[in-house]
Design a protein around this motif. Structure first.
Motif, mmCIF file in Angstrom:
data_model
loop_
_atom_site.group_PDB
_atom_site.id
_atom_site.type_symbol
_atom_site.label_atom_id
_atom_site.label_comp_id
_atom_site.label_asym_id
_atom_site.label_seq_id
_atom_site.Cartn_x
_atom_site.Cartn_y
_atom_site.Cartn_z
ATOM 1 N N VAL A 1 29.796 -25.820 -6.511
ATOM 2 C CA VAL A 1 29.409 -27.224 -6.472
ATOM 3 C C VAL A 1 29.941 -27.897 -7.724
ATOM 4 O O VAL A 1 29.798 -27.382 -8.831
ATOM 5 N N VAL A 2 30.558 -29.054 -7.519
ATOM 6 C CA VAL A 2 31.159 -29.761 -8.652
ATOM 7 C C VAL A 2 30.078 -30.552 -9.386
ATOM 8 O O VAL A 2 29.449 -31.426 -8.803
ATOM 9 N N PRO A 3 29.829 -30.282 -10.660
ATOM 10 C CA PRO A 3 28.725 -30.956 -11.361
ATOM 11 C C PRO A 3 29.058 -32.377 -11.807
ATOM 12 O O PRO A 3 28.180 -33.198 -11.964
ATOM 13 N N LYS A 4 30.331 -32.633 -12.055
ATOM 14 C CA LYS A 4 30.730 -33.953 -12.555
ATOM 15 C C LYS A 4 32.091 -34.245 -11.981
ATOM 16 O O LYS A 4 32.838 -33.334 -11.634
ATOM 17 N N LYS A 5 32.463 -35.515 -11.988
ATOM 18 C CA LYS A 5 33.770 -35.840 -11.432
ATOM 19 C C LYS A 5 34.865 -35.139 -12.223
ATOM 20 O O LYS A 5 34.888 -35.181 -13.455
ATOM 21 N N MET A 6 35.770 -34.521 -11.490
ATOM 22 C CA MET A 6 36.864 -33.818 -12.154
ATOM 23 C C MET A 6 38.161 -34.486 -11.761
ATOM 24 O O MET A 6 38.504 -34.568 -10.583
ATOM 25 N N LYS A 7 38.876 -34.937 -12.803
ATOM 26 C CA LYS A 7 40.124 -35.636 -12.518
ATOM 27 C C LYS A 7 41.249 -34.629 -12.454
ATOM 28 O O LYS A 7 41.267 -33.650 -13.201
ATOM 29 N N GLN A 8 42.229 -34.894 -11.585
ATOM 30 C CA GLN A 8 43.333 -33.940 -11.486
ATOM 31 C C GLN A 8 44.188 -34.013 -12.726
ATOM 32 O O GLN A 8 44.193 -35.022 -13.420
ATOM 33 N N PRO A 9 44.965 -33.034 -13.103
ATOM 34 C CA PRO A 9 45.047 -31.724 -12.459
ATOM 35 C C PRO A 9 43.878 -30.829 -12.881
ATOM 36 O O PRO A 9 43.464 -30.854 -14.027
ATOM 37 N N ILE A 10 43.388 -30.116 -11.905
ATOM 38 C CA ILE A 10 42.295 -29.191 -12.171
ATOM 39 C C ILE A 10 42.885 -27.794 -12.155
ATOM 40 O O ILE A 10 43.564 -27.418 -11.201
ATOM 41 N N TYR A 11 42.619 -27.056 -13.196
ATOM 42 C CA TYR A 11 43.262 -25.764 -13.348
ATOM 43 C C TYR A 11 42.355 -24.659 -12.847
ATOM 44 O O TYR A 11 41.147 -24.656 -13.118
ATOM 45 N N VAL A 12 42.947 -23.737 -12.116
ATOM 46 C CA VAL A 12 42.198 -22.601 -11.579
ATOM 47 C C VAL A 12 42.575 -21.375 -12.406
ATOM 48 O O VAL A 12 43.752 -21.059 -12.555
#
Lengths: 350, 362
Positions: free
Chosen positions: A112-123
């Motif tokens: 579950v995403v806790p806060k807005k995540m702006k791209q790029p999101i790193y895995v």
């Protein structure tokens, strides 16, 4: 009778030989360097300087700390440990046997995403208790083999993973052999999230350390499989997972870049991860975690720098106050001769 | 006859060079002995103590960072730094500043050393090289190594730039090495009582030498590289903001401990030389006064007596030998107007003397 020329040339005037200013003087040539008279700065660490230095440090460090901490607090990070939960319950008694077996290793996780995540999101995948910095491991590679085809047979350092039935393994060595091979497929609201796996390795590695003409050969063909397999049709410089893995980590807890997601994630989004739990970390009590993280200009979530700066700045400010109070309460006059050891205690002192 | 001593000092002069040849130190005049002991002897003791302590300290700091690393490598013996970095640490990157320290370190000037001869007692009491001093330096080394190692390894765990990439072992170790070189070199400035331009040149030059070496070494690959090569590491490091932030933080925190210690020590437990420094802190560098007075410049009195001695004057022929001196005879003879011939042995004696007469012979 020996001559007295040694001292005569330097005798003070008024004696019989003072006209020796005309005889040859034996005095060495004067220079500031040899006579140790170079102009010098003689700093004295007076209380004023000490307090001033502390204040300057705190004035510089506290804003830097605030800036770093803000940068780090902006980063959103999701960490999910899956190695225990992804082993089905009946197999939990003997995880090693499970992981080495041939059963289906896929596993579903929910994040579950806790806060807005702006791209790029790193895995990232994070491993713990995995000693990539072990001496025998770090040296078990052949950089010349990775760079060019003609050095294919430079496999001495790679034992025991150097060849298979006399044929050299490319890339050889334990590091390549133990390539991490869990895979993650992410989706949001039943829409797959593409994970871009290009550009995850440092450019210098891609372009200089791993050759464009070098292709994997005889890889993972031995009796023991250490990790992932490689596509024999892709040159090493395109095998970015391998390149990332072979940049050995400094500490036994590390993370490595798996890929990046180039779309935003909103707060409250549910991410489904279908992962293949292939990699065996169970034989040595290692841990595996999946990490999704944004970055700031300073990097990932790293409160340490910000906290360190703030702490040091705060300590310096506190010390400046303490020294000021001590200076006012217990002053020592600068240059007070009563502190000289021969004035303080008869025959005593340090 | 002196059978044993701490040091043998010979004075070269009228009695010959035998003492000089047998001695540890040779001086030209007896009055130079004060300078030898109170000025140069004292400085020499101070310098040796500082150089030795600094050497132990810098190597201890360097080695301890590797020691802390072994705890995290499964005790397998993996080196933290690249081989060439390690080897050249003592040769290029930290060697020159301590040499300059040993050459030029002065706690008080020469004239003050002579004015306060009690300062010599610090050497007698061994105040700069006791076990306590060694313990302080060792603690400082442990502290600095911990700071350099822990701060960098803890903060370089995740991504270190905006493109999400991760550091490897050689990146982290090169960063620790850079922080270490800077901290250890700047420590020289902190421990010097008199900082000349050579201090700045060598400290800055050593740090620069390290960077230049890293640029060159990390920029080339040869076919004979070992497998742990650090290709491009310094450039990768310098492309991140994190590098510069760490480079400001880590040496500052390392040196903060020593700075606090020095401030407290000077304030509450000052050495004698520190008090003397403070008493005379406003006096300018009277370099002429420090010089041993062996120049040919004369004081006004000396100049006057020299000028008077140059005037033609009556040379007494009185030699002190009663009744058998040519001077005596010829003096009284000339008073009475009687001719007395020169004695042959006296003529020969005077002819063998090498000194030039001040006035032309009559």
């Amino acid at each position: 009778m020996p001559s007295n020329t040694a001292s005569s040339s330097s005798a003070p005037a008024g004696s019989a030989d003072s006209s020796a200013s005309r005889t040859k003087s034996k005095r060495p040539k004067y220079s500031k360097f040899t006579q140790q008279e170079l102009p010098a700065c003689k700093p004295i660490l007076t209380p004023g300087w000490v307090i001033l230095t502390f204040l300057v440090i705190s004035v510089i460090f506290i804003p830097l700390g605030v800036v770093s901490l803000f940068a780090s607090q902006d980063v959103v990070e999701i960490v999910d440990r899956y190695d225990n939960d992804c082993v089905p319950t009946p197999a939990r008694a003997n995880k090693v046997a499970y992981i080495q077996g041939v059963s289906d290793k896929s596993c579903n996780r929910t994040l579950v995403v806790p806060k807005k995540m702006k791209q790029p999101i790193y895995v990232y995948y994070q491993l713990e208790n995995f000693y990539q910095n072990h001496r025998r491991y770090v040296k078990s590679r052949s950089d010349s083999q990775l760079r060019s085809v003609k050095d294919e047979n430079q496999i001495d350092a790679c034992k025991p993973e150097d060849d298979v039935n006399g044929r050299p393994i490319v890339p050889c060595g334990l590091i390549a052999w133990s390539l991490f091979n869990d895979t993650y497929a992410l989706s949001k609201n039943n829409q797959p999230l593409t994970v871009n796996k290009r550009g995850i390795a440092w450019k210098s590695d891609r372009e200089h350390k791993f050759g464009k003409n070098v292709f994997p050969k005889n890889f993972q063909e031995g009796n023991i499989t250490g990790g992932g397999r490689l596509d024999a049709n892709k040159s090493l410089s395109e095998q970015e997972d391998l390149i990332v893995w072979m940049r050995t980590a400094a500490l036994p807890t590390f993370r490595k870049l798996y890929g990046k997601i180039e779309s935003d994630l909103e707060k409250g989004d549910t991410i489904h991860v279908t992962l293949l739990n292939n990699y065996n970390t169970y034989s040595f009590d290692g841990k595996k975690k999946l990490v999704l993280s944004t970055t700031s200009w300073l990097g990932g979530k790293n409160d340490f720098l910000g906290i360190a700066y703030l702490t040091v700045g705060g300590i310096c400010f506190f010390l400046a106050l303490v020294f000021t109070i001590m200076y006012l309460v217990k002053p020592r006059r600068l240059g007070d001769p009563t502190y000289l050891s021969w004035n303080r205690v008869p025959g005593g002192g340090r | 006859m002196i059978q044993a001593a701490h040091v043998g000092i010979g004075i070269s002069g009228m009695e010959g060079m035998q003492a000089v040849m047998a001695s540890d130190f040779a001086i030209a005049q007896f009055r130079f002995l004060t300078d030898l002991l109170l000025v140069h002897g004292r400085w020499s003791y101070l310098r040796i103590c500082k150089v030795v302590m600094y050497f132990f300290y810098k190597n201890l700091t360097f080695t301890l960072t590797q020691f802390w690393f072994t705890f995290r490598t499964g005790f397998s013996g993996q080196r933290f730094y690249d081989d060439w970095f390690q080897s050249l640490y003592n040769v290029f990157f930290t060697a020159l500043p301590v040499i300059v320290l040993g050459l030029f370190e002065k706690d008080v000037s020469a004239s003050l050393s002579k004015r306060y001869p009690e300062l010599y007692r610090e050497g007698i009491r061994n105040s700069f090289f006791k076990w306590r001093v060694v313990a302080v330096w060792a603690t400082s080394a442990v502290y600095q190594s911990l700071v350099c190692y822990l701060f960098v390894t803890t903060s370089s765990f995740g991504a270190i730039n905006s493109s999400g990439k991760i550091f490897g072992l050689w990146d982290v170790s090169t960063l620790v090495f850079t922080c270490l070189v800077i901290a250890v070199n700047v420590r020289i400035l902190l421990m010097s009582n008199s900082i000349t331009r050579w201090h700045y040149i060598t400290v800055g030059g050593s740090i620069l030498a390290w960077l230049v070496f890293a640029f060159v070494y990390c920029g080339i690959t040869t076919s004979r590289d070992r497998n742990e090569n650090v290709y491009f590491v310094i450039y990768v490091l310098m492309s991140t903001f994190y590098f510069y932030f760490t480079l400001l933080l880590v040496p500052a925190v390392s040196l903060l401990g020593d700075f606090i210690y020095q401030g407290v020590e000077r304030w509450f437990f000052p050495y004698d030389y520190q008090i003397v420094q403070e008493i005379h802190r406003h006096e300018s560098d009277a370099t002429k006064a420090d010089h041993l007075e062996i120049e040919n410049e004369l004081t006004p009195q000396e100049a006057r007596s020299y000028a008077i001695s140059q005037l033609p004057r009556e040379l007494s022929k009185h030699t002190g030998f009663a009744f058998d001196s040519p001077g005596y005879e010829s003096f009284f003879a000339s008073q009475l107007g009687v001719y007395a011939p020169q004695k042959a042995w006296d003529v020969a004696r005077r002819a063998s003397m090498r000194s030039r007469p001040k006035v032309p012979k009559k």
